[in-house]
Design a protein around this motif. Sequence first.
Motif, PDB file in Angstrom:
ATOM      1  N   VAL A 158       0.884  -1.182   0.073  1.00 52.66           N
ATOM      2  CA  VAL A 158      -0.127   0.033  -0.046  1.00 52.66           C
ATOM      3  C   VAL A 158       0.752   1.232  -0.009  1.00 52.66           C
ATOM      4  N   MET A 159       1.990   1.195   0.969  1.00 53.51           N
ATOM      5  CA  MET A 159       2.809   2.486   0.963  1.00 53.51           C
ATOM      6  C   MET A 159       3.561   2.676  -0.236  1.00 53.51           C
ATOM      7  N   VAL A 160       4.191   1.618  -1.015  1.00 53.49           N
ATOM      8  CA  VAL A 160       4.618   1.939  -2.374  1.00 53.49           C
ATOM      9  C   VAL A 160       3.617   2.139  -3.192  1.00 53.49           C
ATOM     10  N   GLY A 161       2.484   1.934  -3.328  1.00 60.68           N
ATOM     11  CA  GLY A 161       1.428   2.439  -4.102  1.00 60.68           C
ATOM     12  C   GLY A 161       1.334   3.857  -3.907  1.00 60.68           C
ATOM     13  N   ILE A 162       1.177   4.431  -2.733  1.00 60.96           N
ATOM     14  CA  ILE A 162       1.112   5.799  -2.345  1.00 60.96           C
ATOM     15  C   ILE A 162       2.319   6.552  -3.138  1.00 60.96           C
ATOM     16  N   LEU A 163       3.528   6.108  -2.537  1.00 60.60           N
ATOM     17  CA  LEU A 163       4.633   6.586  -3.308  1.00 60.60           C
ATOM     18  C   LEU A 163       4.730   6.763  -4.405  1.00 60.60           C
ATOM     19  N   VAL A 198       2.942  11.317 -10.320  1.00 61.34           N
ATOM     20  CA  VAL A 198       2.000  12.353 -10.438  1.00 61.34           C
ATOM     21  C   VAL A 198       2.661  13.768 -10.536  1.00 61.34           C
ATOM     22  N   THR A 199       3.397  13.894  -9.556  1.00 61.56           N
ATOM     23  CA  THR A 199       3.889  15.396  -9.112  1.00 61.56           C
ATOM     24  C   THR A 199       4.879  15.488 -10.310  1.00 61.56           C
ATOM     25  N   MET A 201      13.772  13.050  -8.740  1.00 61.27           N
ATOM     26  CA  MET A 201      14.940  13.519  -9.490  1.00 61.27           C
ATOM     27  C   MET A 201      14.323  14.751 -10.571  1.00 61.27           C
ATOM     28  N   ALA A 202      13.078  13.854 -11.273  1.00 67.75           N
ATOM     29  CA  ALA A 202      12.629  14.930 -12.191  1.00 67.75           C
ATOM     30  C   ALA A 202      11.887  16.201 -11.694  1.00 67.75           C
ATOM     31  N   VAL A 203      11.044  15.816 -10.289  1.00 68.30           N
ATOM     32  CA  VAL A 203      10.427  16.810  -9.695  1.00 68.30           C
ATOM     33  C   VAL A 203      11.503  17.911  -8.981  1.00 68.30           C
ATOM     34  N   ALA A 204      12.446  17.727  -8.843  1.00 61.11           N
ATOM     35  CA  ALA A 204      13.597  18.387  -8.377  1.00 61.11           C
ATOM     36  C   ALA A 204      14.173  19.332  -9.740  1.00 61.11           C
ATOM     37  N   PHE A 205      14.292  18.614 -10.469  1.00 56.36           N
ATOM     38  CA  PHE A 205      14.930  19.114 -11.881  1.00 56.36           C
ATOM     39  C   PHE A 205      13.896  20.342 -12.212  1.00 56.36           C
ATOM     40  N   GLY A 206      12.460  20.114 -12.422  1.00 51.29           N
ATOM     41  CA  GLY A 206      11.803  20.889 -12.943  1.00 51.29           C
ATOM     42  C   GLY A 206      11.290  21.925 -12.241  1.00 51.29           C
TER      43      GLY A 206
END
Length: 427
Positions: free
Chosen positions: A166-171, A177-178, A261-266
Amino acid sequence: MSSTAPARPDRPEQPDRPERRTGSRFGPGLIIAASFIGPGTITTAIVTGAGFGFALAWTVVFSIVATIVLQEMAARLGIGAKIGLGEAMRRTFSTPVLRVLMALLVVAAIGVGGAAYAGGDTTGTALAVSTVVPIDTRIIVALIILAIFGLLITGSYKVVEKVLMVMVGILTVLFVVTAIVVRPPLLEMLQGMFVPTIPSGALLTAIALIGTTVVPYNVFLHANLVQENWGDVEEKRAIREARTDTVSSITLGGIITLAVMAVAFGSMFTKGLSAETGRDLAQALEPLLGSAAPWVFAVGLFCAGFTSALAGPLGAAYAITGVLGLSTDMRSWPFRAVWIGVLVIGAAIALTGIEPVSVIVIAQAANGLLLPIIAVFLLITMNNRRLLGRHANGVVSNVIGGIVTLVVIGLAVYQLADLAGLLPSDG
């Protein structure tokens, strides 16, 4: 050749049993992914994306491939020989001196490492919660420790599996999505994934990204978890499903790391902003996510921290009981004594104000040095045809496993040289 391998005297041959599914098609691999996606991995991915963009994305790809190679061998060992890696090592290395050295090494490095990670991950989880809920972190730490204790004391693999899945799914949902909302350049991301480069001052960060993914105790953990999940499933089908579970689950772990990493990049690299913690990234995302930004990362870091804090004591218990020749049954008292000891030390680290970052750095250094030794032990064990029969490594497995082992040996040598002050400082 492999089909005519001699029978294994270590355990009696078992007749084919009618298939009786006791586990799911997915599970052990997701637990391994949940184990390595902790606060350390999330923070390292944030710092990397903000500081170097996608230049080091290839290290995530390598880490995932290396993890799949090692964990596939561990899964094949667990299903084929129906024993854990610790027990397999005891049978393969029969010389008393080697057995003692091996046991001391595993108990010291994995025991200390598991406790340090349990403490650091629990603290990281508590800090994530405290950013959105005004509660004393010590109270949150105590509640997290009690929750982990409650899950492990059940001695039920299925309960632990379901919580971690469940927690991996949430992650996955939160960070992928972000990343889609941030919309990073896919072409630049793909280039960073498959064209290796190391910018000035980025070598230690590259090693850190690999070190947070390829974790020694996960090899011990996986060999036992596959027995819990596929213990009564026909061998060929069990191995096929275990491979699918391993490849897909660990790849998903890599996707989560790349998404962070992509979120931090963008949100940061393209704007010239730097990051040291998840809170920095949450603040940078507020223009896009508004008031939801702190909650997104608080929930994400909570799931990452809780899963790692739970998997650490569990992996240490399988490793230590295995090499000591004790029962690896989750309900046995030797097994429970180990994980309780690891959890108590982790709780002491988290509750007494000991700086968890420095302890985790020491644990990462110990695990980084232990990894090549465990990889060599695993390769030797996987070539023991007397123990594994037709499930022993073939040429392809040995070549790929050998390459991975050589790389982690090189990283360990570099780490030793860095610790000894033999390397020039980055200019």
